[in-house]
Design an enzyme around this catalytic site. Structure first.
Site, PDB file in Angstrom:
ATOM      1  N   THR A   1     -39.622  25.553 -11.849  1.00 55.26           N
ATOM      2  CA  THR A   1     -39.751  24.012 -11.241  1.00 55.26           C
ATOM      3  C   THR A   1     -40.112  23.362 -12.544  1.00 55.26           C
ATOM      4  OG1 THR A   1     -42.012  24.327 -10.972  1.00 55.26           O
ATOM      5  CG2 THR A   1     -40.935  25.117  -9.282  1.00 55.26           C
ATOM      6  N   HIS A   2     -39.614  22.168 -12.585  1.00 63.03           N
ATOM      7  CA  HIS A   2     -39.578  21.270 -13.546  1.00 63.03           C
ATOM      8  C   HIS A   2     -38.846  21.774 -14.879  1.00 63.03           C
ATOM      9  CE1 HIS A   2     -42.802  18.721 -11.907  1.00 63.03           C
ATOM     10  NE2 HIS A   2     -43.063  19.811 -11.269  1.00 63.03           N
TER      11      HIS A   2
ATOM     12  N   GLN B   1      -7.859  -2.492   3.613  1.00 64.35           N
ATOM     13  CA  GLN B   1      -6.758  -1.486   2.982  1.00 64.35           C
ATOM     14  C   GLN B   1      -7.502  -0.681   1.676  1.00 64.35           C
ATOM     15  OE1 GLN B   1      -2.839  -3.243   2.501  1.00 64.35           O
ATOM     16  NE2 GLN B   1      -3.098  -2.735   0.271  1.00 64.35           N
TER      17      GLN B   1
ATOM     18  N   ASN C   1      -2.594  -2.772  12.671  1.00 69.89           N
ATOM     19  CA  ASN C   1      -4.153  -2.593  12.829  1.00 69.89           C
ATOM     20  C   ASN C   1      -4.535  -1.324  13.494  1.00 69.89           C
ATOM     21  OD1 ASN C   1      -3.860  -4.920  11.393  1.00 69.89           O
ATOM     22  ND2 ASN C   1      -4.857  -6.215  13.153  1.00 69.89           N
TER      23      ASN C   1
ATOM     24  N   SER D   1     -12.734  24.867 -28.071  1.00 70.25           N
ATOM     25  CA  SER D   1     -12.829  23.741 -28.752  1.00 70.25           C
ATOM     26  C   SER D   1     -11.743  23.465 -29.619  1.00 70.25           C
ATOM     27  CB  SER D   1     -14.229  23.466 -29.559  1.00 70.25           C
ATOM     28  OG  SER D   1     -14.162  22.786 -30.569  1.00 70.25           O
TER      29      SER D   1
ATOM     30  N   LYS E   1     -16.182  28.429 -29.705  1.00 72.94           N
ATOM     31  CA  LYS E   1     -16.824  27.713 -28.542  1.00 72.94           C
ATOM     32  C   LYS E   1     -16.318  28.315 -27.200  1.00 72.94           C
ATOM     33  CE  LYS E   1     -19.712  24.675 -29.062  1.00 72.94           C
ATOM     34  NZ  LYS E   1     -19.603  23.610 -27.790  1.00 72.94           N
TER      35      LYS E   1
ATOM     36  N   GLU F   1     -19.070  21.513 -15.918  1.00 70.24           N
ATOM     37  CA  GLU F   1     -19.509  19.953 -16.411  1.00 70.24           C
ATOM     38  C   GLU F   1     -18.718  19.217 -15.544  1.00 70.24           C
ATOM     39  OE1 GLU F   1     -19.953  19.976 -20.996  1.00 70.24           O
ATOM     40  OE2 GLU F   1     -18.819  22.020 -20.547  1.00 70.24           O
TER      41      GLU F   1
ATOM     42  N   SER G   1       0.904  -1.188   0.214  1.00 70.25           N
ATOM     43  CA  SER G   1       0.088  -0.086  -0.050  1.00 70.25           C
ATOM     44  C   SER G   1       0.866   1.247  -0.003  1.00 70.25           C
ATOM     45  CB  SER G   1      -0.879   0.004   1.269  1.00 70.25           C
ATOM     46  OG  SER G   1      -0.033  -0.254   2.370  1.00 70.25           O
TER      47      SER G   1
ATOM     48  N   LYS H   1      -8.552   3.698   1.548  1.00 72.04           N
ATOM     49  CA  LYS H   1      -7.968   4.727   1.321  1.00 72.04           C
ATOM     50  C   LYS H   1      -7.907   5.539   0.060  1.00 72.04           C
ATOM     51  CE  LYS H   1      -4.914   3.323   5.072  1.00 72.04           C
ATOM     52  NZ  LYS H   1      -5.458   2.141   4.630  1.00 72.04           N
TER      53      LYS H   1
ATOM     54  N   TYR I   1      -9.908  -7.052  11.944  1.00 73.34           N
ATOM     55  CA  TYR I   1      -9.175  -6.477  10.593  1.00 73.34           C
ATOM     56  C   TYR I   1      -9.065  -7.527   9.531  1.00 73.34           C
ATOM     57  CZ  TYR I   1      -6.256  -4.168   7.523  1.00 73.34           C
ATOM     58  OH  TYR I   1      -5.716  -3.524   6.287  1.00 73.34           O
TER      59      TYR I   1
ATOM     60  N   ASN J   1     -16.951  27.082 -23.504  1.00 76.43           N
ATOM     61  CA  ASN J   1     -17.545  25.931 -22.894  1.00 76.43           C
ATOM     62  C   ASN J   1     -17.329  26.144 -21.228  1.00 76.43           C
ATOM     63  OD1 ASN J   1     -18.336  24.765 -25.222  1.00 76.43           O
ATOM     64  ND2 ASN J   1     -16.440  23.631 -25.363  1.00 76.43           N
TER      65      ASN J   1
END
Lengths: 456, 456, 456, 456
Positions: free
Chosen positions: A154-155, A321, A109, A276, A282, A289, A22, A324, A316, A284
């Site tokens: 709304t919607h 492991q 542990n 782009s 463009k 996003e 690890s 993380k 344990y 963007n």
């Protein structure tokens, strides 16, 4: 060298090491690991397990190791399977066999659980600060726009006019809940497992409470078997981050839609837009996003960790492991996103004219029904009458406010000349002055509450 | 330099770059990116968009770039936001402005989809080979143990005796389905998006089919708008890997339990066991626990990517950039796990005596009921009678086979002397000879089928 | 009749109604819906929007509706698309057009959020009680077994001896955290959205704080736009339930494994075991397997709801209707599981002899290393020496305690006659007396803390 | 009565039954259960396990049971824990003890897997038909709009003009992949587990292949242990449905945005819109929002089932009972959604004028760059020049086409009078005629391919 070779006739296979080690990701907990070891050295010295001199030697050695990490001079060795091994290995190189006394009564542990909890506490503190900054940006922007109106949806269909401040502050409160949740998660993280040994507790007379305090924990764990396998704090922190992620994704969705030129309510600053490779025109809203997209990643990590925890036997298990990388990545993700979103909000250009132009009479249909209510019609009937008025206006290709009074009176005799007063967006907004409403007066209270929260 | 600066008054913010750039992870697609660009250069030359000389210059330049990547000499620059930019930037450094012709009619939208699909196709091929190896290891081990018996469990309670071969082969077939699913996913991945432009298709007369063939695709996409935003292939591959992960987790669970000394059916080789930093006696089945734990990670990635895809509007959205890390990590995870699990199976030590010792008479209770069935009792009644016999044996602290015939006959007069013959584990196993059963004869057929599958 | 027909030329399509209507599941909130409407009627009367007489008529009517629900006499009509429509429709049937005044200034957007929050608050209270009962059962069982030992496992490999009490209590603390988390979630749920209107707030001078208090909320929401679309409370409650589910799944895994006859530590009571349709001897731990399996279901619901929330634009969107079924099912699932698991624990038969028999000398290897530590050897070296001793014993097919002193002394001269005293399981357990350890003395403290927690 | 009481001293607890029984949801598999039992009765008769007369009696009895289910006359009893028990119980009531012979050699483990697979095969067939209908609706609508243009978006920013047909067909191909995936899943579902017994196979000489064919399976399973615990087919079908759900959610997102009046490209028919209880003017696209929202539910079910499968030991475990509700709900969800979405598409009103009005000159920026390319400028430089032109137009508050030639020529001398011809949206679309492009000619080919696919 592994910490555990004595019992084995053959060394670990190379592929097994690649799978098992690890060190590739837990090395970032070096600071917590060294802090934990220093506190532990003091604790076992206080309990008489090592001498004061041995403790001093260990502490001095660990200080050197810390310095090496800080300066970037620390060199990992092939045998360093994890950060604990690396630190102990280096310590022993520096101070000799006495370094091997540090692990007395301690297991990886309880050690890894200690390190990880300390790391999470720090991460929560950092993210709390970043969330505070985004809240401050929203609040600042809101203060400048308590009377700028835009259509509330709304919607995604026009509903009622609201102020830009009200819209921005709706995200403020989402983040306020996120910070609360992180604070609660932190409280449950700040419980020291150190002194739990491998699972059964320690046979050495360590003062676990003192040890916990030294390291910045609030308290210490109640059951050693639970302590070494409890990853609730990681799951809870992941959840809080993932839910914060959905809030960022909702803010993003609004900004993305409002930036489309047919809306045109908002323009991102050049510094936070991208272009782009093919289409020269463009601009963007990439960071938004990504905020929206990365909420999926956060939810995935949460789902993944909980799945990993599911069905594990007591104590344990190496499966843990897996805790993380998911949390590290979630923390990194949120820390990447928040400063950019904060800057996006700070530099957001609002087009008040386009917003105002988008306010249609239909947004006042509820107010028109309320007008009838005030003249005595039960709301449900008023709703029906106004529904028909909307339809009539549409059929006549007219705006609702342009329907002749005669036409309205055919639908209900309760309509009178003063119905014209209904068609005033600012007045409609100002009427929504009950607590939490969009009226400037109510928003002013909201802003006071928000300021108070931030200055706590 | 970004590929798109002309339209912008101000450069991108530093934090935005850190969030936005994908070079940190998409650089591993350099081989696919260069291959795609070489094929594209040839295609636009064939279509007369660039001259033969220009094409040759571009191809030569790309060959140099490829060499730099292969030798490790390629140097990324601060402005390289993604692998496409890095390659084009370097190409232009090498061959001058003509390098800027390469992107004619191509967008990063179709380019990245092309690169990623090619990468996935290669990854599937590699994983297919690794799954084949694990199947081969299971098959080989199985062939040596067609008559070694162990208790078969349902609900982790002893059910009926089965052979070790039968147990091992059960995983063989799970992996066979995984390979089938990956093959299906590959078929849907091998569809070329190149020539879709940004979303609307290309105005240049490129032969997309030829281009697809050159790159190793089976066919080319039918709709350019779909092509640039389709990530089904990534989700499907992730699903196939995640489901394979659940199979590995199930194998792991069995091996972990069977390695507990109270079972003692199995011992892992030293090279695939690990120890404890505190407890000197420990030999832990870490790789199996990681296989079990990492199945959560794989499921999380799947869940995350699907969440990212959910609710996106048409066309390319930057959210899609989140597709790669999840799949890269899933592929890496599976590639780490499979060789170790293959070696674990190859080196697994089976303790046939402990397995045999664990066979209790209760495992033959169904056969005892079948004995009554053969003597004419409807099965449901036979089941009830034997249930009572089991209870009687338990009450008498006796084994089922030790119950006196008299006691049995009190439960049913159909019991006779020959009931003793029921208590023969090998015979019970041998009886289950219908297709797919645990009898050596049926397992022999299974092995033949498995061999045939592997040699395809 | 729908509440909103006036504006529409054509009625809803039948299939649309089947998709759209929520009455199939939201009807279970009738109690909350009526309570909310009664409080709202009083609030609009206090604000002078309806007369005292109208309010009394509405309240009397709602009382009748409540009676009909309680007695099962309430009849749903085809047009009842949701519980709000059903109640208002029936009210209007009972008291006439004045019933149509109830919805003045209220939207289903704030109404459904109010109902759902009230429902969740009740559900949390119920589950808190059930978790308390399971904790009590664990505590009671633990008190009887503070000196019954079993092997403690890590990696499902024997690690160190622990007491049954310690093992059982480890789950007690997991559940304590679950209850804390649910309490935190409840606090964030107890925020009244009523008076937020559709999104912009209410134009009527309602005392929202008073309204909130009347309904049992702690406070009222700060921003109406946020209030109608906030489902954090649902996600957070789902998370708390899903994490509780992983705890139950871990308890289940232990009990399932310990019930396998090769372990034999535990037997389930007949009332909580089930049999097989084919194998007469079977006694399966079905409820534990369902607890383990259903944790997947809970995690799935969490993942699903968060995915639904992701990327939604501001304000209420119909997507939010998906919030209820997931949470209803999660609550039902946990309410099904907990009483059975509580009874399973209460009736669990423990086989102390089998547990004791499973204690091998290897479990004391750490104590053997500690022995060397006390004689001056650094722990890391002691660990290595004992690892070799374990290997030597294994090679000699001897128990660790049977290794001749000579052999031990070959490994380290620090071994002396008194090493024999190490091989005492009870003493080893008793040594782990630091806070949270498995020693009877530490467990006694743990029990006191647990009792104190339960009696709060 | 349970099928397995003999071995138990005490009956099941009431709460355990509530938790354990699956009759509440598995009853919907009655048709498959009876079909499976009829085929099994014939198979054991053919194998000589029961007589021809017994088989006939059983078949006649099952026919009666089937009739009772079909007519709604079947009455469930308190003891019917699942559909298998219910059917066998009723059969035995009808024909006496001989009914108890039906279960000879069969376990509920192979029985439920058989029933469930048959149910899934049917469900896939139904959904395939519904997907076909939605494809047909998209195709039909597309055919009418091959020359109707709208702005194509990437990042929800205007990109290039495309045709409505091209936009609609992009979803056609997503659904085509969904159907392919479902077909692949069906192939892996159509594998008969019947004759696998509880786990070890059957000791009776049943012709499993014949049995499989009779029931409509393609083949029979290779390993009995795998067969009883394999739920890959359920996970794979769930995945295919969840991915289809993301496609529906993407279609939904577009339609929701395009229905906002600032876009106004699309209006939903009244029959597929809904109103607000408060705001009389509202027409909300509820079915689309539900499609978007329910994709979360589907992803949640997938995630939940995979989590349930994770880490299970070999053979049947009760956890697997969790497989059905998730898949049943997913199938129901998709079956609710598809007919409504099909009708939504069929009745969609497109506003070609608003679409055309939304086409801005910027959408032709790429074409402007291509113009320079054709005049010899490398694309990368052309891109830069046009980017500057866009910026200049914006600064001048002019449309790109209105920039004086002089201004353009300052940016590049390659601009000439004929640059005006670039500003023709129809021509730009027509140029994208390579395979898969938006040109009417390419779309015509696309339509032919789509038709061919549907008529297969």
């Amino acid at each position: 060298m592994a910490l555990w070779g004595g019992r084995f006739a053959e060394p670990s296979d190379h592929d097994l090491r690649a799978l098992n080690d690890s060190i590739g990701f837990d090395r970032r907990m070096w600071r917590q690991d060294i802090a934990g070891s220093m506190a532990y050295a003091r604790a076992i010295a206080a309990a008489g397990i090592i001498t004061r001199e041995e403790a001093e030697s260990i502490l001095a050695g660990l200080e050197v190791v810390r310095g090496e990490f800080e300066s970037g001079a620390f060199v990992f060795q092939a045998g360093d399977e994890d950060i604990h091994t690396a630190v102990e290995r280096r310590l022993t190189e520096l101070i000799g066999a006495v370094g091997g006394k540090l692990h007395t009564g301690r297991s990886r542990n309880d050690q890894v659980a200690t390190d990880f909890r300390l790391w999470v506490m720090d991460a929560i503190d950092e993210i709390d600060g970043l969330l505070h900054s985004l809240q401050a940006a929203l609040l600042e922007k809101a203060q400048a726009h308590t009377e700028t109106l835009l259509p509330g949806y709304t919607h995604l269909q026009p509903a009622q006019p609201i102020s830009v401040a009200h819209w921005l502050l709706s995200f403020f409160w989402m983040l306020a809940r996120d910070r609360e949740r992180l604070r609660d998660a932190r409280r449950r993280t700040a419980v020291s497992p150190l002194g739990s040994g491998a699972l059964a507790g320690t046979p050495f007379a360590i003062d676990r409470d003192q040890l916990a305090k030294t390291l910045g924990f609030d308290t210490c764990s109640s059951n050693s078997l639970d302590a070494v396998s409890d990853r609730d704090f990681a799951a809870e922190t992941l959840f809080a981050l993932a839910l914060a992620g959905t809030h960022l994704s909702r803010l993003a969705e609004d900004v993305i839609i409002y930036s489309n030129p047919l809306f045109g309510f908002i323009a991102l600053d050049d510094r936070y837009s991208t272009g782009s490779s093919l289409m020269p025109q463009k601009r963007n809203p990439d960071p938004l996003e990504l905020a929206r997209g990365k909420s999926g990643r956060l939810i995935g990590h949460l789902s993944g960790l909980m799945t990993t925890l599911k069905g594990l036997p007591s104590g344990y298990n190496k499966d843990l492991q897996e805790d993380k990388e998911a949390l590290f990545d979630a923390v990194d993700t949120v820390k990447l996103l928040l400063p950019v979103l904060t800057a996006v909000i700070r530099t957001l250009k609002l087009d008040a004219e386009k917003m105002r132009a988008a306010l249609g009479d239909d947004l006042l249909a509820t107010d028109l029904a309320d007008y009838l209510v005030k003249n005595g019609l039960p709301f449900r009937q008023a709703h029906h009458v106004v529904g028909q008025a909307v339809r009539a206006a549409q059929a006549a290709a007219a705006r609702l406010s342009q329907l002749p009074l005669d036409s309205l009176r055919q639908l209900s005799p309760l309509f009178a000349e003063d119905v014209r007063e209904v068609f005033d967006f600012d007045a409609a907004v100002a009427r929504r002055s009950a607590a939490g409403g969009t009226a400037p007066s109510a928003v002013a209270q909201q802003i006071e509450a928000a300021k108070a929260l931030l200055s706590r």
